[in-house]
Motif scaffolding. Sequence first.
Motif, short mmCIF file in Angstrom:
data_model
loop_
_atom_site.label_atom_id
_atom_site.label_comp_id
_atom_site.label_asym_id
_atom_site.label_seq_id
_atom_site.Cartn_x
_atom_site.Cartn_y
_atom_site.Cartn_z
N PRO A 139 104.33 -93.87 1.91
CA PRO A 139 102.92 -93.82 1.55
C PRO A 139 102.55 -94.90 0.52
CG PRO A 139 104.14 -92.11 0.40
CD PRO A 139 105.11 -92.77 1.33
N VAL A 141 98.79 -97.06 -1.32
CA VAL A 141 97.33 -97.22 -1.42
C VAL A 141 97.03 -98.67 -1.09
CG1 VAL A 141 95.45 -97.43 -3.12
CG2 VAL A 141 96.80 -95.32 -3.01
N PHE A 154 94.15 -94.50 1.40
CA PHE A 154 95.47 -93.91 1.22
C PHE A 154 96.14 -94.02 2.59
CE2 PHE A 154 97.98 -89.83 1.58
CZ PHE A 154 99.09 -90.34 0.90
N ALA A 266 93.61 -94.19 -7.99
CA ALA A 266 93.96 -93.75 -6.64
C ALA A 266 95.48 -93.64 -6.48
CB ALA A 266 93.39 -94.73 -5.61
N HIS A 270 97.25 -90.01 -5.68
CA HIS A 270 97.98 -89.82 -4.42
C HIS A 270 99.49 -89.91 -4.60
CE1 HIS A 270 94.58 -89.33 -1.70
NE2 HIS A 270 93.94 -90.00 -2.64
N VAL A 272 101.61 -92.21 -5.29
CA VAL A 272 102.36 -93.23 -4.57
C VAL A 272 102.92 -94.25 -5.57
CG1 VAL A 272 101.02 -92.98 -2.46
CG2 VAL A 272 100.34 -94.70 -4.15
#
Length: 359
Positions: A139, A141, A154, A266, A270, A272
């Motif tokens: 994963p 961004v 995402f 972000a 998320h 990441v």
Amino acid sequence: MTLNTSSEELEYILGVETSCDETAAAVISLDGVLWANVVASQHEVHRRFGGVVPELASRKHTEQIEEIVQKAIRLAGINLNQIKAVAVTQGPGLAGALLVGVSFGKALAYALGVPLIAVNHLEGHVASAWLAHPDLKPPCVVLVVSGGHTHLYFVPRFQEYQLIGRTLDDAAGEAFDKGAKMLGLDFPGGPALDRLAQSGNPQAVRFPRPYLNRGGLNFSFSGLKTSLLYYLRGLEKDGQECVRPDVAGGYQEAIVDVLVEKTFRAVRRHHVHTLAVVGGVSANSRLRLSLEKRADESGVQLILPSLDLCTDNAAMIATAGLWAYNRGEFASWDLDAKANLQTRLSSLPQSTDVQLVRQ
Ligand code: KG4
Ligand code: ZN
């Protein structure tokens, strides 16, 4: 970026990009290696108008597309019969400009007896991250920051995108271009403002950071140019001198601060550890520096494509085309250019709600 020099028996995808004011063609082999990437900018055509004139853009694409495609094929050292598919930008972009690439790609693919692939320009920009860094593992961004878009995605898995933030009005590139115009800079404004700001003090003049503490992961840049307008008017009214490098530096700093802050928000939200920033504005020297510093501090892997892959190019279209080729997704012969292409990456929510755009 390094290009390979021997191409023997491989099979290839030809990418064609004409969405705005760059006529571009690129050749990528089916194993994802880039063999040629040719970009003919039309800046000279549009400079005296201070912006892209759509009709002139279409005409220039028509004039030079064949030559650019031939050049890419020549540089790659391949024969036409080694091309297994032709990928073209279908949209979003200028309708007439897109139509030139779509028509050319369609005719060439038909004549060669190979499939045509329709590429979303935004997915092309996203693909530039993988072109720059083939081992990029979701994963992650991805921030797409260009003249027409400021979109945060995402990416939970390869080729799967969730739109988590976007600009509610002007794109960051537009803010750069409009600000540059107010400062009397030459077209294209973004790079000119970047250059001017390099000799200025970014802290000397402070502009607002729009939406920094609201709007979730969304952006808003239209108020910023109004602040610049009022600032310049104020100076004029008071008979004060405008220190243009400082003003450019302060204005750029406001855009960069908001982009970096929201993007790393972000990343945190998320959970990441990998971030890619792509699109024309990702060529901005201050943005690159600021992203690198923040990534270093927070232990985030940052992917920033080389400058030639940030601004519009066909290598990214060929890469996204290769992805479609591997999925077996081909266009029909009645494919039309779509100025407001809203599929996949660009089905945009107005809110900050997460939206799954491809599964
Ligand atoms: O991705 P791109 O080439 O075309 C679009 O898809 O829009 O992005 C063009 C935008 C323009 O607004 C241009 O001014 C901006 O990217 N840009 C820059 C820089 N280089 C290009 N903005 C700030 N600094 C730069 N160095
Ligand atoms: Zn673009």
